[in-house]
Design an enzyme around this catalytic site. Structure first.
Site, PDB file in Angstrom:
ATOM      1  N   SER A   1      18.476  37.580   2.493  1.00  0.00           N
ATOM      2  CA  SER A   1      19.195  38.819   2.201  1.00  0.00           C
ATOM      3  C   SER A   1      19.333  38.986   0.697  1.00  0.00           C
ATOM      4  CB  SER A   1      20.593  38.782   2.826  1.00  0.00           C
ATOM      5  OG  SER A   1      21.402  39.827   2.338  1.00  0.00           O
TER       6      SER A   1
ATOM      7  N   TYR B   1      28.786  35.090   4.322  1.00  0.00           N
ATOM      8  CA  TYR B   1      27.420  35.533   4.610  1.00  0.00           C
ATOM      9  C   TYR B   1      26.530  35.267   3.400  1.00  0.00           C
ATOM     10  CZ  TYR B   1      23.564  38.771   5.624  1.00  0.00           C
ATOM     11  OH  TYR B   1      22.330  39.329   5.834  1.00  0.00           O
TER      12      TYR B   1
END
Length: 290
Positions: free
Chosen positions: A145, A158
């Site tokens: 990501s 995250y």
């Protein structure tokens, strides 16, 4: 076709980027083991590939369970004779989608996010490498990501999991390169699935955040690059396809942003239109009055 004759396992392939990649990879000639924690979703994608003339099998896989990941690899070998590409795509976002403060985040949330996003990738690399090592090579692709490169507010755990993914990719590339195994990751910014923020059993939308947010106006787009259409899932899937194909044969240990549109290239300070003229005028004033 860029994956002609190749066998691919994709985790989290029942929706979102994984689904889009499974369909794309099949169109490019791959036989696909479609895995998802929701068995119905995996079967729907495999059936769709079959209806379009491709070859695919569906398998329920929870990437936090090592035996499930090992079975996905075994299924590829059992059904298609080998494993050429492991695409470790499965991942989860933070509980509450950024509404829970870091200091209020529970240990259970940390464990869930890291078990899926980081340990699941480790299991995928580990079991794919065992088969690929005996074959004399293979390719591993991971969905990381952009948050591994620039922090997202209120998504700290995250971000930590995806930072770990990038480090894992670099380390695995170093360790496995001698066997002819490549390991790379994409780090998407825009063009990601609406389903990513929905419950695992929600209806598959098949569109990006930007596509469902209303009429697209590039003037107000969040990225510096202005195009006439919003970013979509296929934009990221094509980057994964490049890493899965022989076109990237000498790339390994790379984690690069996809569908970025220049977002990561700008600084935090916002510069309004015409700021250069204002700056020049300010400097001119200073020069006149030393």
């Amino acid at each position: 076709m860029r994956l002609e004759g190749k066998v691919v396992v994709i985790t989290g392939a029942g929706s979102g980027l994984g689904r889009e990649s499974a369909l794309l990879f099949s169109r490019e000639g791959a036989s696909v083991v479609v895995t998802d924690i929701i068995e119905r979703r995996a079967k729907d994608v495999a059936d769709l590939i079959g209806e379009r003339g491709g070859r695919a099998v569906a398998l329920k896989v929870d990437v936090t369970v090592e035996s499930d990941v090992a079975e996905a690899v075994a299924a590829a070998v059992r059904q298609f004779g080998r494993l050429d590409v492991m695409y470790a795509n499965a991942g989860v976002t933070v509980p509450g989608q950024g509404t829970v403060a870091l200091e209020d985040t529970t240990e259970e949330s940390w464990t869930h996010v890291h078990d899926t996003n980081l340990k699941g990738v480790f299991f995928s690399i580990k079991h794919a490498a065992r088969v690929m090592k005996d074959q004399g090579g293979g390719t591993i692709v991971v969905t990381s990501s952009a948050s591994s490169l620039a922090a997202y507010p209120s998504f700290t755990i995250y971000t930590a999991s995806k930072g770990g993914v990038n480090a894992l990719v670099r380390g695995a590339a170093f360790d496995l390169g001698k066997y002819g195994i490549r390991v790379n990751a994409i780090c998407p910014t825009h063009g990601m699935s609406v389903n990513f923020g929905l419950p695992a059993d929600a209806e598959v939308v098949g569109r990006s955040y930007e596509e469902v947010s209303g009429p697209w106006d590039p003037t107000y787009a969040p990225m510096p690059l202005k195009l006439r259409r919003p970013p979509n899932l296929l934009d990221n899937a094509y980057a994964a396809l490049f890493l899965a194909s022989d076109e990237s044969a000498y790339m390994s240990g790379v984690c690069f942003p996809t569908t970025d549109g220049g977002t990561l290239g700008r600084v935090a300070i916002q510069f309004p239109e015409g700021w250069e003229l204002a700056q020049q005028a300010a400097f001119a004033g200073d020069n006149e009055n030393p």
